[in-house]
Each structure stands twice: as C-alpha cells, then as structure tokens.
Design a protein around this motif. Sequence first.
Motif, PDB file in Angstrom:
ATOM      1  N   GLY A  16      35.299  42.244  61.984  1.00  0.00           N
ATOM      2  CA  GLY A  16      35.036  40.823  61.855  1.00  0.00           C
ATOM      3  C   GLY A  16      34.641  40.419  60.452  1.00  0.00           C
ATOM      4  O   GLY A  16      34.683  41.232  59.518  1.00  0.00           O
ATOM      5  N   SER A  17      34.252  39.154  60.322  1.00  0.00           N
ATOM      6  CA  SER A  17      33.920  38.591  59.018  1.00  0.00           C
ATOM      7  C   SER A  17      32.601  37.823  59.074  1.00  0.00           C
ATOM      8  O   SER A  17      32.208  37.309  60.123  1.00  0.00           O
ATOM      9  N   LEU A  18      31.941  37.770  57.935  1.00  0.00           N
ATOM     10  CA  LEU A  18      30.764  36.939  57.728  1.00  0.00           C
ATOM     11  C   LEU A  18      30.813  36.391  56.318  1.00  0.00           C
ATOM     12  O   LEU A  18      31.372  37.048  55.423  1.00  0.00           O
ATOM     13  N   ARG A  19      30.192  35.240  56.119  1.00  0.00           N
ATOM     14  CA  ARG A  19      30.033  34.720  54.771  1.00  0.00           C
ATOM     15  C   ARG A  19      28.560  34.480  54.514  1.00  0.00           C
ATOM     16  O   ARG A  19      27.908  33.705  55.221  1.00  0.00           O
ATOM     17  N   LEU A  20      28.054  35.151  53.482  1.00  0.00           N
ATOM     18  CA  LEU A  20      26.675  34.964  53.061  1.00  0.00           C
ATOM     19  C   LEU A  20      26.619  33.904  51.967  1.00  0.00           C
ATOM     20  O   LEU A  20      27.535  33.821  51.138  1.00  0.00           O
ATOM     21  N   SER A  21      25.546  33.137  51.975  1.00  0.00           N
ATOM     22  CA  SER A  21      25.314  32.141  50.936  1.00  0.00           C
ATOM     23  C   SER A  21      23.963  32.403  50.300  1.00  0.00           C
ATOM     24  O   SER A  21      23.032  32.883  50.953  1.00  0.00           O
ATOM     25  N   CYS A  22      23.863  32.056  49.042  1.00  0.00           N
ATOM     26  CA  CYS A  22      22.593  32.172  48.311  1.00  0.00           C
ATOM     27  C   CYS A  22      22.419  30.890  47.516  1.00  0.00           C
ATOM     28  O   CYS A  22      23.159  30.656  46.547  1.00  0.00           O
ATOM     29  N   LEU A  85      34.728  44.042  58.297  1.00  0.00           N
ATOM     30  CA  LEU A  85      33.422  44.689  58.238  1.00  0.00           C
ATOM     31  C   LEU A  85      33.420  46.000  59.030  1.00  0.00           C
ATOM     32  O   LEU A  85      34.100  46.137  60.051  1.00  0.00           O
ATOM     33  N   LYS A  86      32.623  46.933  58.509  1.00  0.00           N
ATOM     34  CA  LYS A  86      32.488  48.253  59.121  1.00  0.00           C
ATOM     35  C   LYS A  86      31.020  48.474  59.497  1.00  0.00           C
ATOM     36  O   LYS A  86      30.123  47.831  58.946  1.00  0.00           O
ATOM     37  N   ALA A  87      30.804  49.429  60.386  1.00  0.00           N
ATOM     38  CA  ALA A  87      29.431  49.735  60.790  1.00  0.00           C
ATOM     39  C   ALA A  87      28.572  50.111  59.597  1.00  0.00           C
ATOM     40  O   ALA A  87      27.386  49.769  59.533  1.00  0.00           O
ATOM     41  N   TYR A 110      16.896  43.045  37.276  1.00  0.00           N
ATOM     42  CA  TYR A 110      17.088  41.686  37.770  1.00  0.00           C
ATOM     43  C   TYR A 110      15.784  40.910  37.737  1.00  0.00           C
ATOM     44  O   TYR A 110      14.705  41.458  37.950  1.00  0.00           O
ATOM     45  N   ASP A 111      15.912  39.618  37.489  1.00  0.00           N
ATOM     46  CA  ASP A 111      14.742  38.777  37.266  1.00  0.00           C
ATOM     47  C   ASP A 111      14.252  38.095  38.530  1.00  0.00           C
ATOM     48  O   ASP A 111      13.047  37.847  38.681  1.00  0.00           O
ATOM     49  N   TYR A 112      15.158  37.763  39.418  1.00  0.00           N
ATOM     50  CA  TYR A 112      14.788  37.013  40.616  1.00  0.00           C
ATOM     51  C   TYR A 112      15.546  37.557  41.834  1.00  0.00           C
ATOM     52  O   TYR A 112      16.707  37.967  41.702  1.00  0.00           O
ATOM     53  N   TRP A 113      14.860  37.492  42.976  1.00  0.00           N
ATOM     54  CA  TRP A 113      15.414  37.993  44.226  1.00  0.00           C
ATOM     55  C   TRP A 113      15.199  37.013  45.359  1.00  0.00           C
ATOM     56  O   TRP A 113      14.189  36.294  45.393  1.00  0.00           O
ATOM     57  N   GLY A 114      16.148  37.020  46.287  1.00  0.00           N
ATOM     58  CA  GLY A 114      15.935  36.309  47.528  1.00  0.00           C
ATOM     59  C   GLY A 114      15.187  37.183  48.516  1.00  0.00           C
ATOM     60  O   GLY A 114      14.852  38.337  48.222  1.00  0.00           O
ATOM     61  N   GLN A 115      14.958  36.639  49.689  1.00  0.00           N
ATOM     62  CA  GLN A 115      14.157  37.346  50.695  1.00  0.00           C
ATOM     63  C   GLN A 115      14.996  38.313  51.532  1.00  0.00           C
ATOM     64  O   GLN A 115      14.441  39.148  52.251  1.00  0.00           O
ATOM     65  N   GLY A 116      16.292  38.194  51.447  1.00  0.00           N
ATOM     66  CA  GLY A 116      17.189  39.085  52.181  1.00  0.00           C
ATOM     67  C   GLY A 116      17.650  38.489  53.501  1.00  0.00           C
ATOM     68  O   GLY A 116      16.947  37.681  54.115  1.00  0.00           O
ATOM     69  N   THR A 117      18.839  38.902  53.921  1.00  0.00           N
ATOM     70  CA  THR A 117      19.375  38.476  55.211  1.00  0.00           C
ATOM     71  C   THR A 117      20.025  39.691  55.877  1.00  0.00           C
ATOM     72  O   THR A 117      20.738  40.455  55.224  1.00  0.00           O
ATOM     73  N   GLN A 118      19.759  39.871  57.156  1.00  0.00           N
ATOM     74  CA  GLN A 118      20.239  41.047  57.871  1.00  0.00           C
ATOM     75  C   GLN A 118      21.682  40.866  58.304  1.00  0.00           C
ATOM     76  O   GLN A 118      22.047  39.836  58.887  1.00  0.00           O
ATOM     77  N   VAL A 119      22.479  41.883  58.030  1.00  0.00           N
ATOM     78  CA  VAL A 119      23.857  41.951  58.523  1.00  0.00           C
ATOM     79  C   VAL A 119      23.967  43.196  59.389  1.00  0.00           C
ATOM     80  O   VAL A 119      23.660  44.304  58.934  1.00  0.00           O
ATOM     81  N   THR A 120      24.375  43.009  60.623  1.00  0.00           N
ATOM     82  CA  THR A 120      24.544  44.119  61.545  1.00  0.00           C
ATOM     83  C   THR A 120      25.964  44.112  62.073  1.00  0.00           C
ATOM     84  O   THR A 120      26.422  43.105  62.627  1.00  0.00           O
ATOM     85  N   VAL A 121      26.647  45.249  61.890  1.00  0.00           N
ATOM     86  CA  VAL A 121      28.032  45.380  62.332  1.00  0.00           C
ATOM     87  C   VAL A 121      28.062  46.397  63.466  1.00  0.00           C
ATOM     88  O   VAL A 121      27.692  47.564  63.265  1.00  0.00           O
ATOM     89  N   SER A 122      28.477  45.964  64.629  1.00  0.00           N
ATOM     90  CA  SER A 122      28.533  46.864  65.776  1.00  0.00           C
ATOM     91  C   SER A 122      29.900  47.512  65.858  1.00  0.00           C
ATOM     92  O   SER A 122      30.932  46.871  65.642  1.00  0.00           O
ATOM     93  N   SER A 123      29.879  48.805  66.186  1.00  0.00           N
ATOM     94  CA  SER A 123      31.150  49.541  66.229  1.00  0.00           C
ATOM     95  C   SER A 123      31.692  49.613  67.643  1.00  0.00           C
ATOM     96  O   SER A 123      31.051  49.215  68.595  1.00  0.00           O
TER      97      SER A 123
END
Length: 123
Positions: A16-22, A85-87, A110-123
């Motif tokens: 499948g597919s996902l699109r992350l935004s920042c 996407l792969k597991a 790197y100077d700045y970071w986001g808080q992170g977002t979880q991506v889980t790929v089920s096989s």
Amino acid sequence: QVQLVESGGGLVQAGGSLRLSCAASGRPFSSYAMSWFRQTPGKEREIVADIHWNGNTYYADSVKGRFTITRDNAKNTVYLQMNRLKAEDTAVYYCAARAVLRLRFLPQDYDYWGQGTQVTVSS
C-alpha cells in the motif's frame, strides 16, 4: 526557531501507500534543506530522503524507486510519498531541517526536528 509538525502516518498493508506531511513554521522554510528520517526500537535513526531548497533530492537505497520527497515552499510543507510499502518500512518517521545545505546523514547535524509519526506496515 523552526517548528515542524508531521502528519499522515498510520497502519497500511504491505504493497500500500501513505503520504507523510511536515508543516513548518517560524523562520523562512525555503532556506532550509529538509529530510525525512526513520527509527525503529533499538536502532539508530537513519535518513530516508532529503530535498535541497533547489529541489535536488537524495534517497536511501532501501527506498529508492518507492518513496518520493517533495516540498512546497509556498505552503511551508515537505512531503514523503511512500509507495509499495514493505513490513521493514515500519518505523517512526521524523521530519528534520538543517541550515547547512550540503547533504548530511547524521541526526546531530540537523537543527530542528518534528515529534515523529508512526508508520506501521502489516505483512
């Protein structure tokens, strides 16, 4: 200061597919190089993709041909389109900004970071 907020993570089946935004706020977004990193428990944070202010891109070998990084300077946003996407793509994905425009692979550069977002790929 630059504030980064990621979104778009979630659970998806393999293939499948996902699109992350920042979304960035604060100092002029266009003057920063932007990267996506990912991290799994017990492992180092690794770079996935990078985009220069002029549009030049870099991809880790593990995602080349499947992921696409883009940026919209008018919207102060960087995206990561993830296809096929792969597991093993399962991780927390982080957006990061650096003022040094030359490509850097280490998180400490790197100077700045986001808080992170979880991506889980089920096989």
